[in-house]
Design a protein around this motif. Structure first.
Motif, mmCIF file in Angstrom:
data_model
loop_
_atom_site.group_PDB
_atom_site.id
_atom_site.type_symbol
_atom_site.label_atom_id
_atom_site.label_comp_id
_atom_site.label_asym_id
_atom_site.label_seq_id
_atom_site.Cartn_x
_atom_site.Cartn_y
_atom_site.Cartn_z
ATOM 1 N N ASP B 162 1.185 6.751 -1.745
ATOM 2 C CA ASP B 162 1.993 7.162 -0.598
ATOM 3 C C ASP B 162 1.315 6.704 0.664
ATOM 4 O OD1 ASP B 162 2.704 10.359 -2.089
ATOM 5 O OD2 ASP B 162 3.851 8.499 -2.097
ATOM 6 N N TYR B 163 2.095 6.356 1.661
ATOM 7 C CA TYR B 163 1.523 5.843 2.901
ATOM 8 C C TYR B 163 2.026 6.650 4.082
ATOM 9 C CZ TYR B 163 0.364 1.899 -0.023
ATOM 10 O OH TYR B 163 -0.132 1.123 -1.023
ATOM 11 N N ALA B 175 5.063 1.397 -1.231
ATOM 12 C CA ALA B 175 5.118 2.687 -1.924
ATOM 13 C C ALA B 175 5.945 2.614 -3.205
ATOM 14 C CB ALA B 175 5.708 3.746 -0.997
#
Lengths: 113, 338
Positions: B162-163, B175
């Motif tokens: 996740d970013y 992602a």
């Protein structure tokens, strides 16, 4: 975590570790690279000609890592939401989740007919 | 101009002006010796000076001075906010200090204001917020203490990323990547199925850690990539159990391991044994099915050659081979160098 200020990253990682300890999450490791990653650009100093005279810019990115273990899905989601909401300015976050799952029932050898 | 003679005590301007205002001849010729000369001010410098020296209204005392030491700081600084010196009761100094001088104070300090501060996340605040969040968290099951227990019950690992950025959009194309990791030993495969499975997945297998890693990123959504990775694993698994007709054409060169019984080494050993004995080779001798137990030290030789080919040329395997050959030919053993 990556950011432009190592002091901010340190404070943020301290906050993450404190929040994890309050929520009962195991923090295995928290470390940072010794040096930043520097992206350098060498440009011409003048608008027109003067090729021998340049100017150099650099962008420094500092990194910090935290390892967490033994999280359930709901704990993980709650913790991540809390952390991401309090991400300070000038920092970015990359979260890698390793999820353990049961072997699916399809993976059984076929019956010998 | 009418001037009463009795009021000549203080010939000051105040008395004069009073009488002048009350007199009827107010527009009369003014006495230039008694008055100041009125200066003509075209550029209006006097008015500008008055405006410049504008004094502020009374500044209220700092809120920080009136704060009690045992107050709840979470109420004072509830959210992220840039530094406000009158609200923070700390004597902070930040900035470049000249020689012999202290660093600049907190009032009107740009350096303090521009950095992100964590005043909204003090330890008691974190604690109270975590207490409120605890109702949404679940405990880790106590029996899954060790890594072995986790691997036994949950062998498949799915790795996603996740970013979180400070950009206008929350989307990140990275992602969508999904990696599926599983240990080969946890899958039920027989000898043929294992060989076929490894040939199907090619480079995705790591021999040292016995992990099969399948990365899927060709679909735009993470869920689609996850389904695709699961599909790949299931397809390879079932295909490896199926036996095709063209698999019968597998030659000795395609074999992934070295089988001594089917190779030239056994043939040469048998031929040498017969020559050694002085007997003639029978014409249709079945090399593959020949029983080596007749040849003394034959088993050891077989094991040594097998190890050499399968495990590679290492010091131990070469040593074993030399020992086996020496025993076979009846030569004295190597001196063990301590």
């Amino acid at each position: 975590m990556r950011g432009i200020d190592p002091a901010v990253l340190l404070s943020y990682s301290w906050f993450c570790v404190a929040a994890a300890s309050h929520l009962g999450i195991e923090v295995t490791k928290s470390w940072a690279l010794r040096k930043a990653e520097k992206e350098r650009h060498t440009l011409l100093r003048a608008v027109h000609i003067y090729k021998k005279h340049r100017v150099q810019y650099e962008i420094r990115t500092y990194f910090r890592f935290i390892h967490l273990q033994r999280l359930t899905e709901s704990t993980c989601d709650t913790y991540l939401e809390y952390i991401e909401r309090n991400l300070p300015e000038g920092c970015a976050l990359k979260v890698t989740k390793v999820e353990c799952q049961k072997m699916s029932e399809h993976l059984t050898p076929p019956n010998k007919d | 101009m009418y001037k009463p003679k009795t009021l000549n005590i203080n010939n000051n301007a105040y008395v004069r002006t009073i009488w002048r205002l009350n007199s009827t001849a107010i527009g009369a010729v003014k006495d230039t010796e008694e008055e100041e000369f009125r200066v003509l001010d075209i550029l209006k410098k006097k008015q500008r000076q008055e405006r410049k020296t504008m004094k502020r209204a009374d500044v209220q005392p700092d809120r920080a001075d009136r704060m009690a030491p045992d107050q709840n700081w979470g109420n004072v600084w509830p959210g992220p906010r840039s530094f406000h010196p009158s609200s923070v009761p700390l004597p902070i100094r930040q900035g470049y200090a000249l020689k012999g001088a202290a660093p600049p104070g907190k009032k009107a300090n740009a350096e303090l204001m521009k950095i992100p501060n964590f005043l909204h996340l003090t330890p008691p605040v974190i604690k109270s917020q975590c207490e409120a969040l605890k109702q949404f968290c679940t405990e880790w099951p106590k029996l899954l203490n060790s890594n072995e227990a986790i691997e036994k019950h949950y062998p498949v690992e799915i790795i996603t990323s996740d970013y979180c950025h400070g950009s206008p959009s929350i989307r990140n194309p990275l992602a969508r990547i999904v990696t599926l990791r599983v240990k080969l030993s946890s899958l039920e495969l027989d000898k043929h199925a294992r060989d076929k499975f490894l040939r199907l997945i090619e480079y995705r297998y790591d021999e040292e850690t016995d992990l099969v890693t399948i990365t899927a990123d060709r679909c735009p959504m993470r869920k689609q990539n996850l389904d695709y990775a699961n599909y790949l694993l299931t397809a390879c698994y079932h295909e490896s159990w199926a036996f095709e007709e063209w698999e019968r054409d597998k030659t000795e060169e395609d074999m992934e391991y070295y089988d001594w019984d089917k190779n030239a080494s056994k043939r040469s050993l048998v031929q040498w044994y017969y020559r050694f004995q002085g007997k003639d080779l029978p014409e249709d001798v079945d090399y593959v099915g020949y029983d080596i137990s007749e040849i003394p030290n034959g088993e050891q030789y077989k094991m040594a050659v097998n190890n050499l080919f399968n495990e590679g040329e290492k010091d131990e395997t070469l040593l074993e081979y030399t020992k086996a050959v020496r025993k076979l030919f009846g030569l004295p053993d190597l001196d063990v160098e301590s």
